[in-house]
Design a protein around this motif. Structure first.
Motif, PDB file in Angstrom:
ATOM      1  N   GLU A  45       0.840  -1.206   0.000  1.00 46.95           N
ATOM      2  CA  GLU A  45       0.000   0.000   0.000  1.00 46.95           C
ATOM      3  C   GLU A  45       0.876   1.257   0.000  1.00 46.95           C
ATOM      4  O   GLU A  45       0.868   2.044   0.944  1.00 46.95           O
ATOM      5  N   PRO A  46       1.641   1.438  -1.057  1.00 38.56           N
ATOM      6  CA  PRO A  46       2.676   2.481  -1.087  1.00 38.56           C
ATOM      7  C   PRO A  46       2.163   3.914  -0.899  1.00 38.56           C
ATOM      8  O   PRO A  46       2.935   4.784  -0.489  1.00 38.56           O
ATOM      9  N   GLN A  47       0.890   4.174  -1.173  1.00 40.06           N
ATOM     10  CA  GLN A  47       0.390   5.546  -1.059  1.00 40.06           C
ATOM     11  C   GLN A  47      -0.175   5.875   0.326  1.00 40.06           C
ATOM     12  O   GLN A  47      -0.615   6.998   0.555  1.00 40.06           O
ATOM     13  N   ARG A  48      -0.151   4.909   1.226  1.00 36.37           N
ATOM     14  CA  ARG A  48      -0.604   5.188   2.592  1.00 36.37           C
ATOM     15  C   ARG A  48       0.378   6.113   3.289  1.00 36.37           C
ATOM     16  O   ARG A  48       1.591   5.995   3.111  1.00 36.37           O
ATOM     17  N   ILE A  49      -0.131   7.008   4.143  1.00 34.58           N
ATOM     18  CA  ILE A  49       0.744   7.886   4.924  1.00 34.58           C
ATOM     19  C   ILE A  49       1.513   7.040   5.934  1.00 34.58           C
ATOM     20  O   ILE A  49       0.933   6.236   6.663  1.00 34.58           O
ATOM     21  N   PHE A  50       2.826   7.223   5.947  1.00 28.38           N
ATOM     22  CA  PHE A  50       3.671   6.466   6.862  1.00 28.38           C
ATOM     23  C   PHE A  50       4.192   7.330   8.008  1.00 28.38           C
ATOM     24  O   PHE A  50       4.290   6.870   9.140  1.00 28.38           O
ATOM     25  N   GLN A  51       4.522   8.581   7.717  1.00 34.01           N
ATOM     26  CA  GLN A  51       5.102   9.432   8.759  1.00 34.01           C
ATOM     27  C   GLN A  51       4.516  10.837   8.694  1.00 34.01           C
ATOM     28  O   GLN A  51       4.341  11.409   7.623  1.00 34.01           O
ATOM     29  N   ILE A  52       4.213  11.376   9.891  1.00 31.09           N
ATOM     30  CA  ILE A  52       3.748  12.757  10.024  1.00 31.09           C
ATOM     31  C   ILE A  52       4.656  13.469  11.015  1.00 31.09           C
ATOM     32  O   ILE A  52       4.869  12.985  12.130  1.00 31.09           O
ATOM     33  N   SER A  53       5.196  14.613  10.616  1.00 30.77           N
ATOM     34  CA  SER A  53       5.948  15.453  11.548  1.00 30.77           C
ATOM     35  C   SER A  53       5.025  16.568  12.017  1.00 30.77           C
ATOM     36  O   SER A  53       4.613  17.427  11.228  1.00 30.77           O
ATOM     37  N   HIS A  54       4.701  16.550  13.292  1.00 27.48           N
ATOM     38  CA  HIS A  54       3.773  17.540  13.839  1.00 27.48           C
ATOM     39  C   HIS A  54       4.373  18.940  13.829  1.00 27.48           C
ATOM     40  O   HIS A  54       3.684  19.913  13.532  1.00 27.48           O
ATOM     41  N   THR A  55       5.655  19.039  14.151  1.00 28.15           N
ATOM     42  CA  THR A  55       6.297  20.353  14.245  1.00 28.15           C
ATOM     43  C   THR A  55       6.655  20.933  12.880  1.00 28.15           C
ATOM     44  O   THR A  55       6.696  22.147  12.701  1.00 28.15           O
ATOM     45  N   ASN A  57       5.068  19.950   9.980  1.00 28.54           N
ATOM     46  CA  ASN A  57       3.882  19.864   9.110  1.00 28.54           C
ATOM     47  C   ASN A  57       4.217  19.170   7.790  1.00 28.54           C
ATOM     48  O   ASN A  57       3.842  19.631   6.712  1.00 28.54           O
ATOM     49  N   THR A  58       4.943  18.039   7.880  1.00 24.93           N
ATOM     50  CA  THR A  58       5.266  17.248   6.689  1.00 24.93           C
ATOM     51  C   THR A  58       4.611  15.876   6.784  1.00 24.93           C
ATOM     52  O   THR A  58       4.387  15.359   7.890  1.00 24.93           O
ATOM     53  N   ARG A  59       4.347  15.287   5.644  1.00 27.46           N
ATOM     54  CA  ARG A  59       3.799  13.935   5.560  1.00 27.46           C
ATOM     55  C   ARG A  59       4.546  13.171   4.481  1.00 27.46           C
ATOM     56  O   ARG A  59       4.784  13.706   3.401  1.00 27.46           O
ATOM     57  N   LEU A  60       4.891  11.920   4.778  1.00 28.47           N
ATOM     58  CA  LEU A  60       5.546  11.059   3.805  1.00 28.47           C
ATOM     59  C   LEU A  60       4.756   9.771   3.665  1.00 28.47           C
ATOM     60  O   LEU A  60       4.334   9.176   4.662  1.00 28.47           O
ATOM     61  N   THR A  61       4.560   9.336   2.435  1.00 26.39           N
ATOM     62  CA  THR A  61       3.924   8.043   2.200  1.00 26.39           C
ATOM     63  C   THR A  61       4.956   6.935   2.407  1.00 26.39           C
ATOM     64  O   THR A  61       6.159   7.185   2.515  1.00 26.39           O
ATOM     65  N   ARG A  62       4.465   5.704   2.428  1.00 22.87           N
ATOM     66  CA  ARG A  62       5.388   4.568   2.530  1.00 22.87           C
ATOM     67  C   ARG A  62       6.353   4.552   1.343  1.00 22.87           C
ATOM     68  O   ARG A  62       7.534   4.248   1.510  1.00 22.87           O
ATOM     69  N   TRP A  63       5.830   4.871   0.172  1.00 25.91           N
ATOM     70  CA  TRP A  63       6.678   4.853  -1.022  1.00 25.91           C
ATOM     71  C   TRP A  63       7.764   5.919  -0.942  1.00 25.91           C
ATOM     72  O   TRP A  63       8.926   5.661  -1.291  1.00 25.91           O
ATOM     73  N   GLN A  64       7.411   7.095  -0.468  1.00 28.59           N
ATOM     74  CA  GLN A  64       8.416   8.154  -0.327  1.00 28.59           C
ATOM     75  C   GLN A  64       9.484   7.783   0.693  1.00 28.59           C
ATOM     76  O   GLN A  64      10.673   8.015   0.468  1.00 28.59           O
ATOM     77  N   MET A  65       9.070   7.183   1.797  1.00 28.69           N
ATOM     78  CA  MET A  65      10.052   6.764   2.802  1.00 28.69           C
ATOM     79  C   MET A  65      10.953   5.676   2.245  1.00 28.69           C
ATOM     80  O   MET A  65      12.174   5.675   2.472  1.00 28.69           O
ATOM     81  N   LEU A  66      10.374   4.737   1.521  1.00 26.65           N
ATOM     82  CA  LEU A  66      11.156   3.664   0.908  1.00 26.65           C
ATOM     83  C   LEU A  66      12.199   4.235  -0.059  1.00 26.65           C
ATOM     84  O   LEU A  66      13.378   3.851  -0.012  1.00 26.65           O
ATOM     85  N   GLN A  67      11.762   5.138  -0.908  1.00 26.12           N
ATOM     86  CA  GLN A  67      12.672   5.743  -1.884  1.00 26.12           C
ATOM     87  C   GLN A  67      13.794   6.516  -1.180  1.00 26.12           C
ATOM     88  O   GLN A  67      14.973   6.393  -1.537  1.00 26.12           O
ATOM     89  N   ASN A  68      13.440   7.320  -0.192  1.00 30.21           N
ATOM     90  CA  ASN A  68      14.445   8.127   0.507  1.00 30.21           C
ATOM     91  C   ASN A  68      15.477   7.257   1.211  1.00 30.21           C
ATOM     92  O   ASN A  68      16.687   7.527   1.162  1.00 30.21           O
ATOM     93  N   SER A  99      13.292  14.714  13.303  1.00 31.36           N
ATOM     94  CA  SER A  99      12.829  15.545  12.192  1.00 31.36           C
ATOM     95  C   SER A  99      12.450  14.661  11.003  1.00 31.36           C
ATOM     96  O   SER A  99      12.634  13.441  11.018  1.00 31.36           O
ATOM     97  N   THR A 100      11.967  15.284   9.944  1.00 31.80           N
ATOM     98  CA  THR A 100      11.368  14.572   8.810  1.00 31.80           C
ATOM     99  C   THR A 100      12.246  13.482   8.221  1.00 31.80           C
ATOM    100  O   THR A 100      11.772  12.379   7.921  1.00 31.80           O
ATOM    101  N   HIS A 101      13.558  13.751   8.037  1.00 30.60           N
ATOM    102  CA  HIS A 101      14.396  12.808   7.294  1.00 30.60           C
ATOM    103  C   HIS A 101      15.318  11.957   8.164  1.00 30.60           C
ATOM    104  O   HIS A 101      16.180  11.244   7.640  1.00 30.60           O
ATOM    105  N   LEU A 102      15.119  12.000   9.479  1.00 32.25           N
ATOM    106  CA  LEU A 102      15.934  11.150  10.351  1.00 32.25           C
ATOM    107  C   LEU A 102      15.683   9.674  10.068  1.00 32.25           C
ATOM    108  O   LEU A 102      16.613   8.865  10.006  1.00 32.25           O
ATOM    109  N   ALA A 103      14.413   9.298   9.876  1.00 29.37           N
ATOM    110  CA  ALA A 103      14.083   7.892   9.625  1.00 29.37           C
ATOM    111  C   ALA A 103      14.725   7.395   8.339  1.00 29.37           C
ATOM    112  O   ALA A 103      15.143   6.224   8.251  1.00 29.37           O
TER     113      ALA A 103
END
Length: 552
Positions: A45-55, A57-68, A99-103
């Motif tokens: 389900e690559p388009q599901r939201i995987f990560q939200i940064s509250h501070t 205000n970013t959102r990454l899908t599973r596919w975006q996290m996988l690619q990064n 932060s957003t790209h630590l993961a």
């Protein structure tokens, strides 16, 4: 292994005097690393939201996290990161907030089979330098605000610096790595018995000295106790990656495909409740002090915590009154759970699903964990007998990185961890932690633990937090002293505490002979655990200041 109610099962062998959690097998092949497992999960389900940064205000899908993460892995490969044995494998250092790209950095390391060494960004520069001097990372990733602290250390190690959050002119940024085009044939690195390889290097709590570099393997024990998690869960942990709870939330989100909620801010009740309101947190792991802060928040209402289904806390005990108050804000029993573990074990050793009926226990043992209670002569003890906890998790541990002497001191040849914690099991096989062995005090020739005095003081209705420690002198020993945080809006006098202890503790050696201070807050380590030594240092400093002032 759990019973029909979902509670851990613990059995006791009366001949060997050993307690054991249930037996549980992993669903995953032993050749797989945690990185390979997460790589597969992120493809679903690559388009599901995987990560939200509250501070941020970013959102990454599973596919975006996988690619990064894959692009980070490719960067390591392009820089010839070696992934052979633990002695020769190159290491990535991380000193950053959530932060957003630590993961992506962490997952990229896992995909490549490269251990990352995480250090807390709030510790002193010397500790950071000492820790990285042990592992000698070739790359150190940090936030822009910490660049000056990290840069001198990186120069001494001939290491490259990569900025994760923010910008530093002329320094490689994580965004530079993410511009690379990824090959469609990319796959994580494969190993024989990937389960035994070192996945990460964290820091010991530092409560008994300088933090050590603790290796964590690709064992399934880090995540298998949380198989109840699914894609509908929203997970949040305030810990950074240098703490086991921070790594736990990172890995479980990847393995079970939950929504990973992060924030760069340190924990506060207002911030936590704001995130619950906006994102519907269902699972969180907090420090015991965070639970105390929540329970005593003056404006807390049950409706603000309606989304919570799992509120785990670790790092120390919570007072019975605090637990009862916290439970009153939750929609059901079993949501609030105490956990006991230590970084070296690489997992939680026990969990208490019956906080309501056994509030001072840390619960029953988790699957595949064994425990012994041992006296000073090395003999195993039985139920209700107090001694040091020896723990076995049945897996290979590579020890403290670069410190075989310290490794041998905590783990014996048979694989038993000598925890330094004193405790006992009751007749229902529930574990109780009395105190750290090294926290034992002696006054007028009698031994006692700070915890014993803290429990009494905590019964006072105006007490929010308390920390007891010893003030030593050569004629009497360790006189008990207390630093106390009063509940908001209340009036609490030292004389009232002194009288309460005198009326509720009959023995002289446990009286507050070292004095009392009412303070605004207690010093805590970076993961929210009360730092007894730091509280004592602040107490002594204030006492000295008051003495000087009175003489003038």
């Amino acid at each position: 292994m759990c019973d029909l109610n979902g509670f851990p099962i613990t059995t006791y062998d009366s001949e060997l005097k050993i307690w054991s959690g249930g037996s549980e097998q992993s669903y995953f092949n032993d050749d797989l690393t945690v990185g390979q497992i997460i790589f597969k999960q992120l493809q679903r389900e690559p388009q599901r939201i995987f990560q939200i940064s509250h501070t941020e205000n970013t959102r990454l899908t599973r596919w975006q996290m996988l690619q990064n993460a894959a692009k980070v892995s490719c960067y390591l490969r392009a820089n010839n990161f070696i992934t052979t044995t633990i002695e020769t494998t190159d290491i990535v250092g991380i000193m950053a907030r959530n932060s957003t790209h630590l993961a992506a950095i962490a997952y990229g390391c896992l995909f490549n089979g490269t251990p990352f060494h995480a250090v807390n960004p709030n510790v002193e520069t010397k500790i950071v330098s000492d820790l990285f001097a042990i592992t000698k990372p070739r790359i150190i990733c940090c936030d822009a605000k910490d660049y000056r602290k990290v840069n001198e250390i990186a120069k001494s190690l001939d290491a490259q610096v990569i900025i994760i959050d923010g910008q530093v002119e002329g320094i490689t940024n994580i965004l530079d790595l993410l511009q690379v085009k990824l090959s469609e044939s990319y796959e994580p690195t494969k190993f024989k018995r990937g389960i035994d390889r070192t996945m990460a290097i964290l820091c010991s709590s530092g409560t008994t000295g300088t933090p050590k570099a603790v290796t964590i393997s690709n064992s399934r024990k880090l995540f298998q106790a949380y198989s109840y998690l699914n894609a509908d869960d929203v997970q949040y942990a305030p810990s950074t990656l240098d703490w086991l709870t921070g790594l736990l939330s990172l890995v479980t989100a990847g393995v079970y495909g939950t929504v990973r909620l992060i924030s760069k801010e340190t924990f506060s009740t207002a911030h936590f409740l704001d995130m619950c309101d906006h994102h519907g947190i269902t699972w969180t792991v907090l420090a015991n002090s965070h639970v105390a802060m929540l329970a005593n928040a003056p404006d807390l209402q049950a409706r603000q915590l309606l989304s919570l289904r799992h509120l785990l806390f670790a790092g120390g005990h919570c007072l019975v009154g605090t637990l009862e108050k916290m439970q009153s804000f939750l929609q059901a029993k079993g949501i609030l759970r105490n956990a006991y573990g230590f970084t070296e074990l690489g997992t939680v050793a026990s969990s208490n699903y019956k906080v309501d009926s056994k509030p001072t226990s840390v619960g029953r043992l988790m699957a595949n964990i064994r425990m012994r209670i041992v006296d000073d002569e090395g003999r195993n003890l039985g139920p209700k007998e107090t001694g040091e906890l020896f723990c076995h998790n049945g897996q290979t541990w590579q020890g403290y990185y670069g410190n075989p002497k310290a490794t041998a001191e905590i783990q014996d040849p048979a694989g038993w961890f000598h925890t330094g914690d004193v405790g006992y099991f009751d007749d229902d096989n529930y574990l109780y932690i009395v105190e750290r062995k090294k926290d034992m005090l002696k006054y007028l020739g009698m031994m006692y633990y700070p915890h014993e005095v803290e429990e009494v003081i905590a019964q006072m209705r105006n007490v929010a937090e308390v920390c007891v420690f010893g003030i030593w002198n050569e004629t009497e020993g360790d006189a008990a002293a207390a630093a106390i945080v009063a509940k908001p809006g209340s009036q609490l006098l030292a004389s009232q505490v002194q009288e309460f202890v005198r009326n509720n503790i009959p023995v002289q050696y446990k009286q507050l002979n070292g004095g009392i201070q009412i303070v605004q807050q207690l010093a805590k380590s970076a993961n929210g655990k009360v730092n007894r030594q730091a509280v004592k240092a602040a107490y002594l400093n204030e006492s000295q200041h008051c003495n000087l002032t009175s003489k003038q």
